[in-house]
Scaffold this motif. Sequence first.
Motif, PDB file in Angstrom:
ATOM      1  N   UNK A   4      38.081  53.308  -8.785  1.00 39.58           N
ATOM      2  CA  UNK A   4      37.521  51.960  -8.817  1.00 39.58           C
ATOM      3  C   UNK A   4      38.427  50.888  -9.385  1.00 39.58           C
ATOM      4  N   UNK A   5      39.745  51.110  -9.332  1.00 40.24           N
ATOM      5  CA  UNK A   5      40.676  50.070  -9.795  1.00 40.24           C
ATOM      6  C   UNK A   5      40.535  48.839  -8.900  1.00 40.24           C
ATOM      7  N   UNK A   6      40.897  47.680  -9.454  1.00 43.53           N
ATOM      8  CA  UNK A   6      40.855  46.444  -8.674  1.00 43.53           C
ATOM      9  C   UNK A   6      42.164  46.186  -7.934  1.00 43.53           C
ATOM     10  N   UNK A   7      43.273  46.796  -8.444  1.00 42.36           N
ATOM     11  CA  UNK A   7      44.579  46.528  -7.849  1.00 42.36           C
ATOM     12  C   UNK A   7      45.539  47.678  -8.124  1.00 42.36           C
ATOM     13  N   UNK A   8      46.511  47.820  -7.219  1.00 41.62           N
ATOM     14  CA  UNK A   8      47.627  48.742  -7.428  1.00 41.62           C
ATOM     15  C   UNK A   8      48.914  47.926  -7.338  1.00 41.62           C
ATOM     16  N   UNK A   9      49.881  48.306  -8.153  1.00 43.53           N
ATOM     17  CA  UNK A   9      51.155  47.586  -8.194  1.00 43.53           C
ATOM     18  C   UNK A   9      52.259  48.623  -8.074  1.00 43.53           C
ATOM     19  N   UNK A  10      52.927  48.664  -6.931  1.00 40.65           N
ATOM     20  CA  UNK A  10      54.057  49.562  -6.725  1.00 40.65           C
ATOM     21  C   UNK A  10      55.325  48.825  -7.140  1.00 40.65           C
ATOM     22  N   UNK A  11      56.074  49.439  -8.031  1.00 39.77           N
ATOM     23  CA  UNK A  11      57.253  48.821  -8.638  1.00 39.77           C
ATOM     24  C   UNK A  11      58.370  48.566  -7.627  1.00 39.77           C
ATOM     25  N   UNK A  12      59.410  47.886  -8.075  1.00 38.56           N
ATOM     26  CA  UNK A  12      60.582  47.618  -7.240  1.00 38.56           C
ATOM     27  C   UNK A  12      61.078  48.909  -6.600  1.00 38.56           C
ATOM     28  N   UNK A  13      61.298  48.869  -5.302  1.00 40.59           N
ATOM     29  CA  UNK A  13      61.790  50.036  -4.583  1.00 40.59           C
ATOM     30  C   UNK A  13      60.712  51.015  -4.175  1.00 40.59           C
ATOM     31  N   UNK A  53      46.946  45.001  -3.250  1.00 41.88           N
ATOM     32  CA  UNK A  53      48.046  45.965  -3.229  1.00 41.88           C
ATOM     33  C   UNK A  53      49.372  45.221  -3.286  1.00 41.88           C
ATOM     34  N   UNK A  54      50.058  45.353  -4.414  1.00 42.00           N
ATOM     35  CA  UNK A  54      51.377  44.764  -4.613  1.00 42.00           C
ATOM     36  C   UNK A  54      52.403  45.863  -4.363  1.00 42.00           C
ATOM     37  N   UNK A  55      53.511  45.494  -3.728  1.00 39.50           N
ATOM     38  CA  UNK A  55      54.494  46.509  -3.373  1.00 39.50           C
ATOM     39  C   UNK A  55      55.904  45.948  -3.543  1.00 39.50           C
ATOM     40  N   UNK A  56      56.792  46.778  -4.082  1.00 37.64           N
ATOM     41  CA  UNK A  56      58.208  46.444  -4.214  1.00 37.64           C
ATOM     42  C   UNK A  56      58.420  45.212  -5.103  1.00 37.64           C
ATOM     43  N   UNK A  57      57.670  45.160  -6.210  1.00 40.77           N
ATOM     44  CA  UNK A  57      57.800  44.060  -7.171  1.00 40.77           C
ATOM     45  C   UNK A  57      57.695  44.616  -8.592  1.00 40.77           C
TER      46      UNK A  57
END
Length: 146
Positions: free
Chosen positions: A101-110, A127-131
């Motif tokens: 039930x998370x509100x967001x995922x953040x995939x790190x640089x690369x 969904x954040x990606x590559x940041x």
Amino acid sequence: MTAMPTDGLSDDQIRKLLLETRRVAVVGASANPARPSNGVTGFLVGRGYDVTPVNPGLAGQRLHGSPVAASLEAAAPLDLVDIFRRSEEAGAVVDEAIRLGARAVWMQLGVIDTAAAERARAAGLVAVMDRCPVIEWGRLGLSTGA
């Protein structure tokens, strides 16, 4: 003209996410100060976020004053899951974040897993990606306090 970010999110969407998030799980957190995950964990703690580092090998220890959880499930409830895992391992973390039930995922640089980002968005997550949140914080000129 700058290139469109991999995740397609606008500056306003990233700003809103960074300013409205309170609880962050950092998956793949490291006790090694030379590792980016350690620096990001410290940065987030320093900005007032409620951070739970996640690393089964460090469970029960503390990183930047925060107790380390053995699993993402042990870190719940979650607003944002910051993923420091290889791209091929990110999808399983995203799927667990959706389940918890998370509100967001953040995939790190690369870290890029387009299919996982699409699953997250389909489930209503940002969904954040590559940041990197540290880089985005500075780039967006956000204040020093969260």
